[in-house]
Write a protein that holds these residues in place. Structure first.
Motif, PDB file in Angstrom:
ATOM      1  N   GLU A   1       0.825  -1.209   0.000  1.00  0.00           N
ATOM      2  CA  GLU A   1       0.000   0.000   0.000  1.00  0.00           C
ATOM      3  C   GLU A   1       0.856   1.255   0.000  1.00  0.00           C
ATOM      4  OE1 GLU A   1      -3.525   2.169   2.641  1.00  0.00           O
ATOM      5  OE2 GLU A   1      -2.706   0.222   3.266  1.00  0.00           O
ATOM      6  N   THR A   2       1.898   1.260   0.827  1.00  0.00           N
ATOM      7  CA  THR A   2       2.790   2.414   0.894  1.00  0.00           C
ATOM      8  C   THR A   2       3.505   2.618  -0.440  1.00  0.00           C
ATOM      9  OG1 THR A   2       3.161   2.062   3.264  1.00  0.00           O
ATOM     10  CG2 THR A   2       4.776   3.419   2.084  1.00  0.00           C
ATOM     11  N   ARG A   3       3.967   1.529  -1.025  1.00  0.00           N
ATOM     12  CA  ARG A   3       4.660   1.619  -2.312  1.00  0.00           C
ATOM     13  C   ARG A   3       3.737   2.190  -3.387  1.00  0.00           C
ATOM     14  NH1 ARG A   3       8.683  -3.596  -3.090  1.00  0.00           N
ATOM     15  NH2 ARG A   3       9.152  -3.968  -0.894  1.00  0.00           N
ATOM     16  N   GLN A   4       2.505   1.669  -3.440  1.00  0.00           N
ATOM     17  CA  GLN A   4       1.580   2.090  -4.481  1.00  0.00           C
ATOM     18  C   GLN A   4       1.226   3.570  -4.346  1.00  0.00           C
ATOM     19  OE1 GLN A   4       0.806   0.435  -7.120  1.00  0.00           O
ATOM     20  NE2 GLN A   4      -0.549   2.031  -7.927  1.00  0.00           N
ATOM     21  N   GLN A   5       1.065   4.027  -3.105  1.00  0.00           N
ATOM     22  CA  GLN A   5       0.771   5.451  -2.896  1.00  0.00           C
ATOM     23  C   GLN A   5       1.899   6.326  -3.445  1.00  0.00           C
ATOM     24  OE1 GLN A   5       0.065   5.824   1.311  1.00  0.00           O
ATOM     25  NE2 GLN A   5      -2.057   5.080   1.182  1.00  0.00           N
ATOM     26  N   LEU A   6       3.133   5.901  -3.197  1.00  0.00           N
ATOM     27  CA  LEU A   6       4.282   6.660  -3.680  1.00  0.00           C
ATOM     28  C   LEU A   6       4.374   6.597  -5.204  1.00  0.00           C
ATOM     29  CD1 LEU A   6       7.003   5.726  -1.013  1.00  0.00           C
ATOM     30  CD2 LEU A   6       5.849   7.927  -1.303  1.00  0.00           C
TER      31      LEU A   6
END
Length: 250
Positions: free
Chosen positions: A171-176
Motif C-alpha cells: 500500500e505504501t509503495r503504491q501510494q508513492l
C-alpha cells in the motif's frame, strides 16, 4: 666570507632541510667542511641557491631546474609548457574560488554537486550522490535541465522515498508510485530527451547504461527501486493517454 648551512638558509630565505634536499638532488654543490665539521658556503653557493629559488618560484619542477638553468636549447619550450600549466592552474583556482562563493552564498554542503548548490537542501544523500555520477555521464545542457527538474519539484515525495524501508508494504509503495508518476510524466513531457538521451551523453551509451544500473542498485534499496520502476511505467502510460486524448480532440 663563508656561511654555515643555517646562515645560508636564513640569507636565502629558505630552510636547512631544503638546502640538504638540493644537495641530494645534485642541484647545489656540497662545500668543503671546516676543521670542526661544519660546511663552509661561499658566495658561489649563495648565488646558485638564489638562482634555484628563482626557478622554483617560477614553478619550474626540481627535475628540470638543472637543464633550464643551464640554458639548454629546449629551455624556451619548457618555459612555454610551464606557462600553459600555470594558466590552467590559475583557471582551476579561480573556478574553485567562484564555487566556494556560491557554496557560502547558498549555505550548501561543501561537497554538493557543482551547479546544484542552490537546490542542495532538496537533495537526499542518494540523490546528491547520483547527480555527482550524472555529471560524468551527461553534458551541461542535460545537467541544466536536471537542475530545473529539482527546482520545480516542490512535493515532499523525495524525502518520503528516501525514508522508505526495504520491506515497505504494498500500500505504501503504491501510494508513492501514484504520487511520483505525474512528476516523472511532467519531466518526460518537458524534457523529451530523457527517453532518448543519446545526444546528451558524454560517455558511450553502453557505459552510461551500465553505470546507471550499478549506481541505482548501490544507492537505493529494493523498495525504492520498485517504486521508481513502477512509477516510470505509469508515467509513460499517462503520457500516452494524454497524447491519445489530444489526438482524439483534434
Amino acid at each position: 666570507m663563508v656561511w654555515s648551512t643555517r646562515e645560508l638558509a636564513n640569507l636565502a630565505g629558505t630552510t636547512v632541510n631544503t638546502i640538504r634536499h638540493y644537495h641530494r638532488l645534485g642541484l647545489l654543490d656540497v662545500p668543503e667542511r671546516r676543521y670542526n665539521g661544519y660546511k663552509e658556503y661561499e658566495v658561489r653557493h649563495l648565488v646558485r641557491l638564489l638562482r634555484i629559488r628563482r626557478l622554483v618560484d617560477l614553478g619550474v619542477p626540481l627535475a628540470q631546474i638543472g637543464e633550464v638553468s643551464a640554458g639548454a636549447d629546449n629551455t624556451p619550450d619548457a618555459l612555454r609548457d610551464l606557462d600553459a600549466e600555470l594558466a590552467a592552474r590559475i583557471e582551476r583556482l579561480e573556478q574553485a574560488r567562484s564555487d566556494i562563493a556560491v557554496i557560502l552564498r547558498d549555505n550548501a554542503p561543501a561537497d554538493a554537486p557543482a551547479g546544484f548548490e542552490s537546490v542542495a537542501s532538496r537533495l537526499s544523500e542518494a540523490d546528491s550522490s547520483i547527480i555527482h555520477v550524472y555529471k560524468q555521464l551527461y553534458d551541461e545542457d542535460a545537467l541544466a535541465d536536471m537542475r530545473k527538474m529539482v527546482e520545480a519539484d516542490t512535493d515532499a515525495i523525495g524525502a518520503e522515498i528516501d525514508a522508505l524501508p526495504p520491506d515497505a508494504d504494498e500500500e505504501t509503495r503504491q501510494q508513492l508510485v501514484e504520487r511520483l508518476a505525474p512528476v516523472l510524466a511532467r519531466n518526460l513531457s518537458d524534457y523529451p530527451w530523457l527517453d532518448d538521451p543519446g545526444a546528451h551523453l558524454s560517455k558511450s551509451k553502453h557505459v552510461t547504461q551500465q553505470t546507471f544500473v550499478e549506481v541505482m542498485v548501490e544507492l537505493y534499496n529494493p523498495a525504492q527501486l520498485d517504486v521508481f520502476g513502477r512509477a516510470s511505467v505509469l508515467a509513460h502510460e499517462q503520457l500516452r493517454g494524454a497524447h491519445d486524448g489530444r489526438g482524439h480532440a483534434d
